[in-house]
Design a protein around this motif. Sequence first.
Motif, PDB file in Angstrom:
ATOM      1  N   HIS A  57     -32.083  -7.557 -12.494  1.00 21.57           N
ATOM      2  CA  HIS A  57     -31.444  -6.652 -14.098  1.00 21.57           C
ATOM      3  C   HIS A  57     -32.559  -6.292 -13.500  1.00 21.57           C
ATOM      4  N   GLU A  58     -33.929  -5.670 -13.539  1.00 23.10           N
ATOM      5  CA  GLU A  58     -35.030  -4.689 -12.297  1.00 23.10           C
ATOM      6  C   GLU A  58     -34.869  -4.041 -11.999  1.00 23.10           C
ATOM      7  N   LEU A  59     -34.215  -4.605 -11.046  1.00 22.61           N
ATOM      8  CA  LEU A  59     -34.188  -3.441 -10.157  1.00 22.61           C
ATOM      9  C   LEU A  59     -32.631  -2.304 -10.549  1.00 22.61           C
ATOM     10  N   GLN A  60     -31.877  -2.694 -11.483  1.00 25.17           N
ATOM     11  CA  GLN A  60     -30.666  -1.689 -12.357  1.00 25.17           C
ATOM     12  C   GLN A  60     -31.316  -0.669 -13.526  1.00 25.17           C
ATOM     13  N   LYS A  61     -32.505  -1.185 -14.071  1.00 20.83           N
ATOM     14  CA  LYS A  61     -32.875  -0.426 -14.841  1.00 20.83           C
ATOM     15  C   LYS A  61     -34.153   0.411 -14.333  1.00 20.83           C
ATOM     16  N   LEU A  62     -34.812   0.182 -13.055  1.00 21.86           N
ATOM     17  CA  LEU A  62     -35.388   1.267 -12.014  1.00 21.86           C
ATOM     18  C   LEU A  62     -33.904   1.516 -11.922  1.00 21.86           C
ATOM     19  N   LEU A  69     -28.234  -1.051  -4.277  1.00 17.57           N
ATOM     20  CA  LEU A  69     -28.985   0.028  -3.061  1.00 17.57           C
ATOM     21  C   LEU A  69     -30.034  -0.314  -3.233  1.00 17.57           C
ATOM     22  N   MET A  70     -30.682  -0.487  -4.453  1.00 19.06           N
ATOM     23  CA  MET A  70     -32.307  -0.067  -4.588  1.00 19.06           C
ATOM     24  C   MET A  70     -33.053  -1.938  -3.744  1.00 19.06           C
ATOM     25  N   ARG A  71     -32.195  -3.209  -3.661  1.00 20.24           N
ATOM     26  CA  ARG A  71     -32.338  -4.116  -2.921  1.00 20.24           C
ATOM     27  C   ARG A  71     -33.067  -3.698  -1.930  1.00 20.24           C
ATOM     28  N   THR A  72     -32.123  -2.629  -0.845  1.00 22.62           N
ATOM     29  CA  THR A  72     -32.443  -2.568   0.474  1.00 22.62           C
ATOM     30  C   THR A  72     -33.701  -1.690   0.553  1.00 22.62           C
ATOM     31  N   ARG A  73     -34.396  -0.746  -0.186  1.00 19.95           N
ATOM     32  CA  ARG A  73     -35.251   0.109  -0.375  1.00 19.95           C
ATOM     33  C   ARG A  73     -36.040  -0.486  -0.696  1.00 19.95           C
ATOM     34  N   GLU A  74     -37.428   0.253   0.408  1.00 16.71           N
ATOM     35  CA  GLU A  74     -38.751   0.360   0.098  1.00 16.71           C
ATOM     36  C   GLU A  74     -39.061   0.291  -1.370  1.00 16.71           C
ATOM     37  N   LEU A  75     -39.887  -0.711  -2.544  1.00 15.71           N
ATOM     38  CA  LEU A  75     -39.435   0.565  -4.145  1.00 15.71           C
ATOM     39  C   LEU A  75     -40.996   0.865  -4.341  1.00 15.71           C
ATOM     40  N   GLU A  76     -41.701   0.314  -3.807  1.00 12.98           N
ATOM     41  CA  GLU A  76     -43.337   0.659  -3.932  1.00 12.98           C
ATOM     42  C   GLU A  76     -43.132   2.584  -4.737  1.00 12.98           C
ATOM     43  N   PRO A  77     -43.017   3.582  -3.372  1.00 13.82           N
ATOM     44  CA  PRO A  77     -42.865   4.558  -3.184  1.00 13.82           C
ATOM     45  C   PRO A  77     -42.479   5.122  -4.060  1.00 13.82           C
ATOM     46  N   ILE A  78     -41.358   5.108  -4.473  1.00  9.09           N
ATOM     47  CA  ILE A  78     -40.492   4.906  -6.093  1.00  9.09           C
ATOM     48  C   ILE A  78     -41.118   5.340  -7.159  1.00  9.09           C
ATOM     49  N   GLU A  79     -41.565   3.596  -7.325  1.00 12.10           N
ATOM     50  CA  GLU A  79     -41.915   2.958  -8.478  1.00 12.10           C
ATOM     51  C   GLU A  79     -43.535   4.241  -8.426  1.00 12.10           C
ATOM     52  N   GLN A  80     -44.114   3.962  -7.501  1.00 11.41           N
ATOM     53  CA  GLN A  80     -45.144   5.151  -7.698  1.00 11.41           C
ATOM     54  C   GLN A  80     -44.919   6.400  -7.923  1.00 11.41           C
ATOM     55  N   ALA A  81     -43.930   7.195  -7.371  1.00 12.91           N
ATOM     56  CA  ALA A  81     -43.218   8.311  -7.985  1.00 12.91           C
ATOM     57  C   ALA A  81     -42.645   8.288  -9.293  1.00 12.91           C
ATOM     58  N   LEU A  82     -42.637   7.351  -9.864  1.00 13.26           N
ATOM     59  CA  LEU A  82     -42.227   7.274 -10.776  1.00 13.26           C
ATOM     60  C   LEU A  82     -43.387   7.051 -12.353  1.00 13.26           C
ATOM     61  N   ALA A  83     -44.224   6.540 -12.420  1.00 12.35           N
ATOM     62  CA  ALA A  83     -45.625   6.004 -12.329  1.00 12.35           C
ATOM     63  C   ALA A  83     -46.609   7.948 -11.978  1.00 12.35           C
ATOM     64  N   VAL A  84     -46.734   8.249 -11.537  1.00 13.62           N
ATOM     65  CA  VAL A  84     -46.763   9.807 -11.378  1.00 13.62           C
ATOM     66  C   VAL A  84     -46.730  10.685 -12.845  1.00 13.62           C
ATOM     67  N   LEU A  85     -44.817  10.554 -12.399  1.00 18.19           N
ATOM     68  CA  LEU A  85     -43.773  11.466 -13.443  1.00 18.19           C
ATOM     69  C   LEU A  85     -44.024  11.006 -15.031  1.00 18.19           C
ATOM     70  N   ARG A  86     -43.974   9.495 -15.341  1.00 21.58           N
ATOM     71  CA  ARG A  86     -44.657   9.527 -16.671  1.00 21.58           C
ATOM     72  C   ARG A  86     -45.853   9.800 -17.410  1.00 21.58           C
ATOM     73  N   ASN A  87     -46.708   9.473 -16.347  1.00 25.02           N
ATOM     74  CA  ASN A  87     -48.271  10.273 -16.655  1.00 25.02           C
ATOM     75  C   ASN A  87     -48.129  11.745 -17.083  1.00 25.02           C
TER      76      ASN A  87
END
Length: 172
Positions: free
Chosen positions: A26-31, A79-97
């Motif tokens: 569910h967290e991956l779906q939210k992402l 699809l997100m389950r097989t991906r490296e999530l850290e760079p995606i989450e970092q980019a989203l954090a930058v966009l949020r900030n």
Amino acid sequence: MTDFINGDTWDEEEGKSKSQVKREMHELQKLGEELVSLSAAARAKVPLDDELKDALQLADKLSNKREALRRHIQFIGRLMRTRELEPIEQALAVLRNTNQAATRQFHKVEQWRDKLLADNDTVTDFIAAYPDVDVQQLRQLIRNAKKEQEKQQPPKAFRELFQLIKPLIIQE
């Protein structure tokens, strides 16, 4: 991770319960939903592979088909389950900030505008803080905006005042 739709079992090796695995899914779906909600320009700043980019483009096309979009977001989560999530989450954090920082600056401009209209002494403080301002134009716009408010006219000078002080405050 596990795909319960196809009848797989949960990951007993890692000691995760079925509930924990479902929470992670569910967290991956939210992402994935967050990625879908981004504009194309913002999405370009996120490191995504081609398959995920294609899935997000298809989600844009399905935006008016509610149930299809819901199922497609589940697919994006898969699809997100097989991906490296850290760079995606970092980019989203930058966009949020950056969005939050832009909002804070916007509020600062609004506060200055409101202070300038409320108190005549604030003009001096503003000129001291931002010496690059065109003083004559600033005073004229303040005067016109006050007249507009008194006569309850459309806020043309009010908006022009905002546009005058915005670049000065945001460049800080």
